[in-house]
Motif scaffolding. Structure first.
Motif: not given
Length: 167
Positions: A106-108, A33-34, A24-26, A112-114
């Motif tokens: 992954r469940h979103n 929020n995972v 994500n930073l790249k 907005g959290g995951a």
């Protein structure tokens, strides 16, 4: 390098082996929020076929009375396998031999959290199963799993297990 995420038939995002924060930073995006979570598919063979242990959340917990696979959050410094062994001892009072990872999803959530879920097979454990952190627990055939009211994050896996796609 762009990585495309594929979707399994259940509609859940397959998670590539990447460092989510660094990725994500790249990409100049704020980290999402995972929550990193592990769960066990504790299996036993019976004359009727393969069964899996499922647990029901307590009435005072978030998503009360929903069914789920036992497990919990990965704490800082733990490997997924270490976290799962710890969680199973805390929740069920067993010392598990954690087997291979079956799948990672992954469940979103709508807020907005995951949650990043890793499911591991457990076929061997020491100790007697006890309900330390759940309202109820039971053994279920794979075909009967859809009859239970599972957490939304588990529904795709439930369908795949019931349809015989994973085991």
């Amino acid at each position: 390098m762009d990585q495309k995420l594929s979707f399994c038939e259940s509609g859940f995002e397959q998670i590539p082996e990447v460092n989510v924060k660094a990725h994500n930073l790249k990409q100049n995006r704020p980290p999402r929020n995972v929550r990193l979570v592990v769960a066990a598919l504790i299996l036993r063979d019976t004359e009727a076929g393969l069964e899996v242990l499922i647990c029901q959340r307590k009435p005072d917990q978030a998503m009360a009375m929903k069914w789920e696979f036992p497990g919990g959050k990965i704490e800082p410094g733990e490997t997924p396998e270490e976290a799962l062994r710890r969680e199973l001892e805390e929740e069920l009072g067993i010392q598990a031999k954690v087997g291979p990872r079956l799948t990672r999803l992954r469940h979103n959530y709508r807020n907005g959290g995951a949650v990043d879920l890793q499911f591991f097979l457990v076929r061997e454990y020491d100790g007697k199963l006890e309900k330390h952190a759940c309202n109820d627990m039971c053994w279920s055939s794979l075909k009967a799993l859809p009859e239970y009211d599972f957490l939304a994050a588990d529904l795709g896996l439930i369908r795949d297990l019931a349809d015989g796609k994973l085991l």
